[in-house]
Design a protein around this motif. Structure first.
Motif, PDB file in Angstrom:
ATOM      1  N   THR A   1       0.736  -1.292   0.026  1.00  0.00           N
ATOM      2  CA  THR A   1       0.118   0.050  -0.062  1.00  0.00           C
ATOM      3  C   THR A   1       1.005   1.117  -0.096  1.00  0.00           C
ATOM      4  O   THR A   1       0.504   2.308  -0.565  1.00  0.00           O
ATOM      5  CB  THR A   1      -0.912  -0.032   1.267  1.00  0.00           C
ATOM      6  OG1 THR A   1      -0.106  -0.315   2.447  1.00  0.00           O
ATOM      7  CG2 THR A   1      -2.023  -1.026   1.328  1.00  0.00           C
TER       8      THR A   1
ATOM      9  N   LYS B   1      -6.331  -3.908   1.889  1.00  0.00           N
ATOM     10  CA  LYS B   1      -6.894  -2.790   2.766  1.00  0.00           C
ATOM     11  C   LYS B   1      -8.309  -2.498   2.782  1.00  0.00           C
ATOM     12  O   LYS B   1      -8.844  -2.468   1.612  1.00  0.00           O
ATOM     13  CB  LYS B   1      -5.756  -1.643   2.187  1.00  0.00           C
ATOM     14  CG  LYS B   1      -6.125  -0.401   3.139  1.00  0.00           C
ATOM     15  CD  LYS B   1      -4.932   0.849   2.455  1.00  0.00           C
ATOM     16  CE  LYS B   1      -5.899   1.535   1.886  1.00  0.00           C
ATOM     17  NZ  LYS B   1      -4.955   2.871   1.542  1.00  0.00           N
TER      18      LYS B   1
ATOM     19  N   GLN C   1      -7.291  -1.298  -2.486  1.00  0.00           N
ATOM     20  CA  GLN C   1      -5.984  -0.882  -2.816  1.00  0.00           C
ATOM     21  C   GLN C   1      -5.546  -0.920  -4.069  1.00  0.00           C
ATOM     22  O   GLN C   1      -6.054  -1.885  -4.917  1.00  0.00           O
ATOM     23  CB  GLN C   1      -5.183  -2.176  -1.970  1.00  0.00           C
ATOM     24  CG  GLN C   1      -3.729  -2.061  -2.199  1.00  0.00           C
ATOM     25  CD  GLN C   1      -2.898  -3.392  -1.357  1.00  0.00           C
ATOM     26  OE1 GLN C   1      -3.583  -3.871  -0.469  1.00  0.00           O
ATOM     27  NE2 GLN C   1      -1.870  -3.542  -1.595  1.00  0.00           N
TER      28      GLN C   1
END
Length: 124
Positions: free
Chosen positions: A56, A98, A102
């Motif tokens: 990320t 996430k 993401q």
């Protein structure tokens, strides 16, 4: 042959060092291993390694520096290898990503289970 290592975050220094050692040990005299941080540096490469780190974070840096589009184009045309977070970043889809999604390069036709920790006997 110029091999780029995405050098935004993570284990890029180790990848550069080991690729240089491997080229020397194999007697590949025309291999040049370089760190890649910009689209200009990327487009001078024949291939790319995306190291482990935090996928990320890599995505955030790439969007901030307008590099994601260039990575996607590069990955469509040239050989790319991703280790750990690099593989996650290359994947078309991920599990356990996430919250809210993401950003991915998304060129490798695989699904990666992000942050999966296997325990012996767990999948038996």
């Amino acid at each position: 042959m110029r091999i780029g290592v995405l050098a935004l975050q993570g284990g890029f220094a180790e990848h550069v060092s080991h690729l240089r050692k491997a080229a020397a040990a194999l007697g590949v005299s025309d291999a040049e291993v370089v760190e890649v941080r910009t689209s200009e540096e990327l487009h001078c490469c024949d291939s790319l390694v995306i190291p482990g780190g935090e996928s990320t974070c890599m995505a955030h840096i790439c969007t901030t520096n307008d590099l994601l589009r260039h990575l996607r184009e590069f990955c469509d045309e040239k050989p790319v290898w991703g280790t750990c977070a690099g593989m996650i970043f290359l994947a078309k889809s991920i599990q356990g990503g996430k919250k809210g999604g993401q950003l991915l390069i998304g060129n490798m036709d695989i699904t990666v289970n992000r942050n999966f920790f296997w325990e012996p006997g767990a999948l038996v």
